[in-house]
Design a protein around this motif. Structure first.
Motif, PDB file in Angstrom:
ATOM      1  N   TYR A 294      -7.608 -26.993  35.805  1.00  0.00           N
ATOM      2  CA  TYR A 294      -6.278 -26.530  36.212  1.00  0.00           C
ATOM      3  C   TYR A 294      -5.332 -26.468  35.016  1.00  0.00           C
ATOM      4  CZ  TYR A 294      -2.470 -25.837  39.566  1.00  0.00           C
ATOM      5  OH  TYR A 294      -1.429 -25.309  40.283  1.00  0.00           O
ATOM      6  N   ILE A 295      -5.373 -27.489  34.184  1.00  0.00           N
ATOM      7  CA  ILE A 295      -4.532 -27.493  32.976  1.00  0.00           C
ATOM      8  C   ILE A 295      -4.937 -26.366  32.040  1.00  0.00           C
ATOM      9  CG2 ILE A 295      -3.940 -28.790  30.876  1.00  0.00           C
ATOM     10  CD1 ILE A 295      -4.123 -31.347  32.630  1.00  0.00           C
ATOM     11  N   ASP A 296      -6.245 -26.145  31.908  1.00  0.00           N
ATOM     12  CA  ASP A 296      -6.717 -25.041  31.072  1.00  0.00           C
ATOM     13  C   ASP A 296      -6.177 -23.712  31.590  1.00  0.00           C
ATOM     14  OD1 ASP A 296      -8.169 -23.783  29.001  1.00  0.00           O
ATOM     15  OD2 ASP A 296      -9.862 -23.438  30.352  1.00  0.00           O
ATOM     16  N   TRP A 297      -6.231 -23.506  32.908  1.00  0.00           N
ATOM     17  CA  TRP A 297      -5.670 -22.289  33.496  1.00  0.00           C
ATOM     18  C   TRP A 297      -4.158 -22.233  33.278  1.00  0.00           C
ATOM     19  CZ3 TRP A 297      -7.655 -17.841  34.970  1.00  0.00           C
ATOM     20  CH2 TRP A 297      -9.014 -17.771  35.214  1.00  0.00           C
ATOM     21  N   GLY A 298      -3.503 -23.382  33.301  1.00  0.00           N
ATOM     22  CA  GLY A 298      -2.067 -23.405  33.039  1.00  0.00           C
ATOM     23  C   GLY A 298      -1.734 -22.869  31.657  1.00  0.00           C
ATOM     24  N   PHE A 299      -2.555 -23.239  30.678  1.00  0.00           N
ATOM     25  CA  PHE A 299      -2.348 -22.705  29.328  1.00  0.00           C
ATOM     26  C   PHE A 299      -2.574 -21.197  29.292  1.00  0.00           C
ATOM     27  CE2 PHE A 299      -2.849 -27.114  27.726  1.00  0.00           C
ATOM     28  CZ  PHE A 299      -1.747 -27.144  26.879  1.00  0.00           C
ATOM     29  N   VAL A 300      -3.587 -20.722  30.003  1.00  0.00           N
ATOM     30  CA  VAL A 300      -3.864 -19.279  30.047  1.00  0.00           C
ATOM     31  C   VAL A 300      -2.674 -18.538  30.645  1.00  0.00           C
ATOM     32  CG1 VAL A 300      -5.321 -17.491  31.085  1.00  0.00           C
ATOM     33  CG2 VAL A 300      -6.371 -19.552  30.129  1.00  0.00           C
ATOM     34  N   VAL A 301      -2.177 -19.013  31.779  1.00  0.00           N
ATOM     35  CA  VAL A 301      -1.032 -18.371  32.437  1.00  0.00           C
ATOM     36  C   VAL A 301       0.193 -18.436  31.530  1.00  0.00           C
ATOM     37  CG1 VAL A 301       0.580 -18.575  34.381  1.00  0.00           C
ATOM     38  CG2 VAL A 301      -1.893 -18.744  34.779  1.00  0.00           C
ATOM     39  N   SER A 302       0.418 -19.576  30.914  1.00  0.00           N
ATOM     40  CA  SER A 302       1.548 -19.742  30.018  1.00  0.00           C
ATOM     41  C   SER A 302       1.511 -18.725  28.886  1.00  0.00           C
ATOM     42  CB  SER A 302       1.542 -21.168  29.455  1.00  0.00           C
ATOM     43  OG  SER A 302       2.570 -21.347  28.515  1.00  0.00           O
ATOM     44  N   GLU A 303       0.338 -18.552  28.283  1.00  0.00           N
ATOM     45  CA  GLU A 303       0.194 -17.605  27.179  1.00  0.00           C
ATOM     46  C   GLU A 303       0.335 -16.160  27.647  1.00  0.00           C
ATOM     47  OE1 GLU A 303      -3.665 -18.569  25.681  1.00  0.00           O
ATOM     48  OE2 GLU A 303      -2.979 -20.433  24.753  1.00  0.00           O
ATOM     49  N   GLN A 304      -0.277 -15.838  28.767  1.00  0.00           N
ATOM     50  CA  GLN A 304      -0.304 -14.449  29.223  1.00  0.00           C
ATOM     51  C   GLN A 304       1.033 -13.984  29.800  1.00  0.00           C
ATOM     52  OE1 GLN A 304      -2.920 -12.246  28.803  1.00  0.00           O
ATOM     53  NE2 GLN A 304      -3.725 -13.916  27.562  1.00  0.00           N
ATOM     54  N   LEU A 305       1.737 -14.872  30.479  1.00  0.00           N
ATOM     55  CA  LEU A 305       2.972 -14.465  31.157  1.00  0.00           C
ATOM     56  C   LEU A 305       4.233 -14.991  30.476  1.00  0.00           C
ATOM     57  CD1 LEU A 305       1.831 -14.877  34.878  1.00  0.00           C
ATOM     58  CD2 LEU A 305       1.779 -12.825  33.440  1.00  0.00           C
ATOM     59  N   GLY A 306       4.052 -15.732  29.389  1.00  0.00           N
ATOM     60  CA  GLY A 306       5.201 -16.222  28.645  1.00  0.00           C
ATOM     61  C   GLY A 306       5.963 -17.332  29.349  1.00  0.00           C
ATOM     62  N   TYR A 307       5.304 -18.038  30.230  1.00  0.00           N
ATOM     63  CA  TYR A 307       5.922 -19.169  30.931  1.00  0.00           C
ATOM     64  C   TYR A 307       5.783 -20.424  30.083  1.00  0.00           C
ATOM     65  CZ  TYR A 307       5.426 -16.655  35.462  1.00  0.00           C
ATOM     66  OH  TYR A 307       5.477 -15.776  36.485  1.00  0.00           O
ATOM     67  N   GLY A 308       6.578 -21.429  30.422  1.00  0.00           N
ATOM     68  CA  GLY A 308       6.323 -22.765  29.912  1.00  0.00           C
ATOM     69  C   GLY A 308       5.107 -23.323  30.647  1.00  0.00           C
ATOM     70  N   LEU A 309       4.466 -24.325  30.068  1.00  0.00           N
ATOM     71  CA  LEU A 309       3.247 -24.868  30.664  1.00  0.00           C
ATOM     72  C   LEU A 309       3.485 -25.398  32.071  1.00  0.00           C
ATOM     73  CD1 LEU A 309       0.262 -25.655  30.556  1.00  0.00           C
ATOM     74  CD2 LEU A 309       0.963 -27.802  29.458  1.00  0.00           C
TER      75      LEU A 309
END
Length: 142
Positions: free
Chosen positions: A81-96
């Motif tokens: 889940y944390i790994d996916w959080g980093f992916v989403v953060s990078e792809q969508l420009g969100y904070g972790l």
């Protein structure tokens, strides 16, 4: 050999399994960040949780194996889940933390492919089993 439950310190063993599983989470996240979905991360998770219980608990018992398996199951999910959080953060420009909170919504809307998400998680569980089963069997043979 797995010893009777009366010889272990369950509180310390549980702490050991937890700390060991944190090493596994770090391995999942670090290898995921460099683009590797590796059997190594699942094996590290299983070995560190089981050995952590044994080292801090004094012995690996059946109770220790059950507690370690619970940590392996929960923390493998957490690591993924944390790994996916980093992916989403990078792809969508969100904070972790924002990304972590949005994962369920992104899965529901199909922005994150559910098959890819579940496939990755299942692979990690398979790799954790590959690490846990031989380790448990070796402890039982001692």
């Amino acid at each position: 050999m797995v010893v009777p439950s009366s010889v272990d310190n369950v509180a310390m063993g549980t702490l050991g399994a937890f700390l060991g599983s944190l090493v596994g989470v770090a391995c999942i996240v670090i290898l995921g960040r460099i683009g590797i979905i590796s059997a190594l991360s699942g094996v590290v998770m299983a070995l560190c949780a089981l050995i952590g219980y044994e080292k801090l608990g004094g012995a690996l018992t059946i109770r220790g194996i059950v507690i370690s398996i619970a940590f392996i199951l929960i923390m493998t999910f957490v690591g993924d889940y944390i790994d996916w959080g980093f992916v989403v953060s990078e792809q969508l420009g969100y904070g972790l933390f924002e990304a972590l909170g949005d994962i369920p919504r992104l899965l529901e809307r199909g922005i994150i492919d559910t098959g890819n998400y579940m496939g990755n998680l299942v692979r990690l569980y398979l790799f954790a089993a590959i690490g846990a089963v031989p380790t448990i069997l070796s402890f039982m043979r001692k």
